[in-house]
Design a protein around this motif. Structure first.
Motif, PDB file in Angstrom:
ATOM      1  N   GLU A 342       0.834  -1.198   0.000  1.00 59.15           N
ATOM      2  CA  GLU A 342       0.000   0.000   0.000  1.00 59.15           C
ATOM      3  C   GLU A 342       0.869   1.248   0.000  1.00 59.15           C
ATOM      4  O   GLU A 342       2.086   1.189   0.153  1.00 59.15           O
ATOM      5  N   TRP A 343       0.222   2.387  -0.160  1.00 59.80           N
ATOM      6  CA  TRP A 343       0.900   3.674  -0.088  1.00 59.80           C
ATOM      7  C   TRP A 343       1.664   3.759   1.228  1.00 59.80           C
ATOM      8  O   TRP A 343       1.140   3.427   2.300  1.00 59.80           O
ATOM      9  N   VAL A 344       2.893   4.191   1.173  1.00 62.07           N
ATOM     10  CA  VAL A 344       3.767   4.186   2.343  1.00 62.07           C
ATOM     11  C   VAL A 344       3.172   4.978   3.500  1.00 62.07           C
ATOM     12  O   VAL A 344       3.401   4.654   4.677  1.00 62.07           O
ATOM     13  N   ILE A 345       2.361   5.985   3.220  1.00 60.17           N
ATOM     14  CA  ILE A 345       1.821   6.832   4.285  1.00 60.17           C
ATOM     15  C   ILE A 345       0.758   6.109   5.100  1.00 60.17           C
ATOM     16  O   ILE A 345       0.495   6.467   6.246  1.00 60.17           O
ATOM     17  N   ILE A 346       0.169   5.056   4.559  1.00 62.47           N
ATOM     18  CA  ILE A 346      -0.816   4.302   5.333  1.00 62.47           C
ATOM     19  C   ILE A 346      -0.135   3.651   6.533  1.00 62.47           C
ATOM     20  O   ILE A 346      -0.692   3.598   7.629  1.00 62.47           O
ATOM     21  N   LYS A 347       1.089   3.155   6.346  1.00 58.35           N
ATOM     22  CA  LYS A 347       1.826   2.592   7.482  1.00 58.35           C
ATOM     23  C   LYS A 347       2.609   3.652   8.243  1.00 58.35           C
ATOM     24  O   LYS A 347       3.042   3.429   9.364  1.00 58.35           O
ATOM     25  N   HIS A 348       2.795   4.804   7.621  1.00 57.68           N
ATOM     26  CA  HIS A 348       3.520   5.902   8.266  1.00 57.68           C
ATOM     27  C   HIS A 348       2.694   7.183   8.155  1.00 57.68           C
ATOM     28  O   HIS A 348       3.072   8.128   7.473  1.00 57.68           O
ATOM     29  N   PRO A 349       1.522   7.217   8.827  1.00 58.17           N
ATOM     30  CA  PRO A 349       0.645   8.393   8.687  1.00 58.17           C
ATOM     31  C   PRO A 349       1.273   9.675   9.194  1.00 58.17           C
ATOM     32  O   PRO A 349       0.801  10.758   8.871  1.00 58.17           O
ATOM     33  N   GLU A 350       2.337   9.554   9.989  1.00 58.28           N
ATOM     34  CA  GLU A 350       2.988  10.783  10.466  1.00 58.28           C
ATOM     35  C   GLU A 350       3.528  11.620   9.319  1.00 58.28           C
ATOM     36  O   GLU A 350       3.699  12.837   9.444  1.00 58.28           O
ATOM     37  N   LEU A 351       3.777  10.984   8.160  1.00 57.35           N
ATOM     38  CA  LEU A 351       4.267  11.746   7.006  1.00 57.35           C
ATOM     39  C   LEU A 351       3.219  12.741   6.505  1.00 57.35           C
ATOM     40  O   LEU A 351       3.548  13.750   5.902  1.00 57.35           O
ATOM     41  N   ALA A 352       1.961  12.437   6.754  1.00 54.11           N
ATOM     42  CA  ALA A 352       0.891  13.312   6.276  1.00 54.11           C
ATOM     43  C   ALA A 352       0.783  14.577   7.108  1.00 54.11           C
ATOM     44  O   ALA A 352       0.118  15.519   6.717  1.00 54.11           O
ATOM     45  N   THR A 353       1.442  14.592   8.251  1.00 51.74           N
ATOM     46  CA  THR A 353       1.332  15.771   9.105  1.00 51.74           C
ATOM     47  C   THR A 353       2.649  16.507   9.279  1.00 51.74           C
ATOM     48  O   THR A 353       2.666  17.680   9.574  1.00 51.74           O
ATOM     49  N   THR A 354       3.778  15.798   9.075  1.00 51.16           N
ATOM     50  CA  THR A 354       5.054  16.443   9.351  1.00 51.16           C
ATOM     51  C   THR A 354       5.921  16.608   8.121  1.00 51.16           C
ATOM     52  O   THR A 354       6.843  17.406   8.119  1.00 51.16           O
ATOM     53  N   GLY A 355       5.665  15.811   7.093  1.00 48.98           N
ATOM     54  CA  GLY A 355       6.531  15.836   5.936  1.00 48.98           C
ATOM     55  C   GLY A 355       7.865  15.176   6.204  1.00 48.98           C
ATOM     56  O   GLY A 355       8.764  15.247   5.388  1.00 48.98           O
ATOM     57  N   SER A 356       8.020  14.502   7.370  1.00 50.52           N
ATOM     58  CA  SER A 356       9.277  13.826   7.691  1.00 50.52           C
ATOM     59  C   SER A 356       9.342  12.498   6.971  1.00 50.52           C
ATOM     60  O   SER A 356       8.396  12.085   6.319  1.00 50.52           O
TER      61      SER A 356
END
Length: 462
Positions: A342-356
């Motif tokens: 799946e899209w990497v942000i589904i397992k790392h939702p913090e990327l959707a808020t921090t851009g890290s």
């Protein structure tokens, strides 16, 4: 990892989403807890979720005499003794339900059976309760010991609020819930209801699986059947593919977003019939959203992609190759082994808020999330799963899902491409990419034997 980890096999869990950041649960009112749940406040914190569940369950109004943790300690030795719990038959009221593993360790799996047997001893009036094993297995994740889990489940069973029935305990109550669920589907999802009436001999039997749908879709490894409604959509007598079997297509169908799961597969394009032409691929795929791409290589490897967006969107970039699509896209392989990415942000939702960037897979695909029209402040107030799955990110570098031109098709981007197909639909490449954080889906350079594109057809309306 914390005091609630005794029964969890952390090797089977996605530990990366189990954040241990220190948060306190200070509110006591149900409405406040509900609001925090909608904001995803404890979504990534195992111990905090445990405290939330305990607080909610402790507020359930119960019968005056409700078995508690001390009762469990008194009776478990008498009921189970030194025998292996796996050798003891479960009570008939669980309806031969498979005991789900839910990433529990061996002690946890044994504890589920012991707690069921003790509940049967304390609640002789239960005659039908197929959801009980799943409820116990889930709550063991958030219990310090078996006795605590037993007490929480007993409180749910002993609820005496006349306006609430938390767990059905008789067949008539269970059947009533199923009929109510069917009425709600008929009211709010009429097309889906009409489809089930058209293709199912017993609609009530379909709706009777609704609890299994719920517990089977938890983000935990589970020893239970896949989503049942895939069998309604993929009919053995109507389905024919040169790449996948009916069973394999049903497996794929169990991965797609729920709102499309009752649609039937419609073959839009196949190289065997329509030729190895990218122009023909586009002309037959445009106007359909979503689509499913299947590839069989000359080495008999099978892979593909679920693509959320109409291929006609590629024209918005003019002659320039540009990415489009949404985070619901995913890629997969079926042969030689099954794996979905799946899209990497589904397992790392913090990327959707921090851009890290998560460790070991820095992602160009999310590098400009902070510049999207959804601010980080808004994202932080949403459930991580909602924010990850439903953002339609406007930034090209944040949306490397799918791209197409007269020269090629690309799926996934950032330090590689999950799939690259040439203009003749004859040769392709696959590699790791940051969008999906995937392994190569087949041999890194491959020749296409058969390529198919499938659409989603509503049996009632189209």
């Amino acid at each position: 990892m914390d005091e609630y980890s005794r029964f969890v096999d952390w090797d089977k869990m996605d530990v990366t989403v189990q954040s241990q950041d220190a948060k306190e649960l200070t509110c006591t009112e149900f409405q406040e807890l509900k609001q925090l749940a909608r904001q995803g406040y404890w979504a990534k914190n195992h111990s905090l979720r445990a405290k939330a569940y305990h607080k909610l369950i402790s507020n359930i109004p119960c019968r005056t005499v409700t078995p508690d943790a001390n009762v469990y300690r008194d009776i478990v030795v008498k009921i189970v003794g030194k025998r292996n719990s796996s050798s003891l038959p479960l009570p008939e009221f669980v309806d031969d339900s498979l005991v789900p593993t839910y990433c529990l360790n061996a002690e946890g799996i044994g504890a589920v059976r012991k707690i069921i047997l003790c509940i049967a001893n304390q609640f002789p009036d239960i005659s039908f309760c197929p959801a009980l094993p799943s409820v116990i297995a889930l709550l063991l994740h958030y219990s310090k010991d078996e006795a605590e889990c037993f007490e929480q489940v007993c409180r749910m069973l002993a609820c005496n609020d006349p306006s609430k029935r938390l767990i059905d305990q008789t067949f008539l109550a269970f059947e009533s819930s199923c009929m109510t669920f069917g009425d709600l589907v008929n009211k709010y999802c009429q097309a889906a209801h009409k489809l089930m009436v058209a293709v199912s001999e017993d609609v009530l039997e379909v709706y009777s699986d609704w609890q299994r749908w719920l517990f089977g879709e938890l983000p935990l490894a589970v020893a239970s059947p896949k989503r049942q409604n895939v069998h309604l959509a993929v009919h053995a007598e109507n389905f024919k593919s040169e790449i996948v079997s009916v069973k394999e297509m049903r497996d794929i169908w169990s991965w797609i977003p729920e709102r499309f799961a009752l649609c039937q597969p419609l073959l839009l394009f196949t190289t065997l019939e329509h030729g190895c032409s990218l122009n023909r691929f586009y002309s037959r795929s445009e106007g359909h959203e979503p689509t499913l791409l299947l590839i069989k290589t000359t080495a008999k490897e099978v892979c593909g992609a679920y693509l959320s967006t109409d291929w006609g969107e590629r024209r918005r970039g003019g002659s320039k190759l540009s990415f489009f699509g949404t985070g619901e896209c995913f890629v997969f392989r079926l042969q030689p082994e099954v794996e979905r990415y799946e899209w990497v942000i589904i397992k790392h939702p913090e990327l959707a808020t921090t851009g890290s960037e998560p460790e070991n897979h820095a992602s160009r695909a999310s590098s400009s999330l902070s510049s999207s029209s959804v601010t980080s402040d808004t994202s932080s107030r949403l459930s991580p799963f909602l924010s990850a799955r439903h953002f339609n990110l406007p930034s090209k570098t944040a949306s490397m899902f799918m791209a197409g031109s007269s020269e090629c098709i690309i799926i996934g981007g950032g330090d590689g491409q999950a799939l690259y197909l040439d203009a003749d639909l004859n040769h392709g490449r696959t590699s790791h990419c940051n969008t999906f954080n995937n392994q190569p889906l087949c041999s890194e350079s491959f020749q296409i034997s058969v390529l198919e594109v499938w659409g989603f057809r509503d049996a009632i309306n189209g």
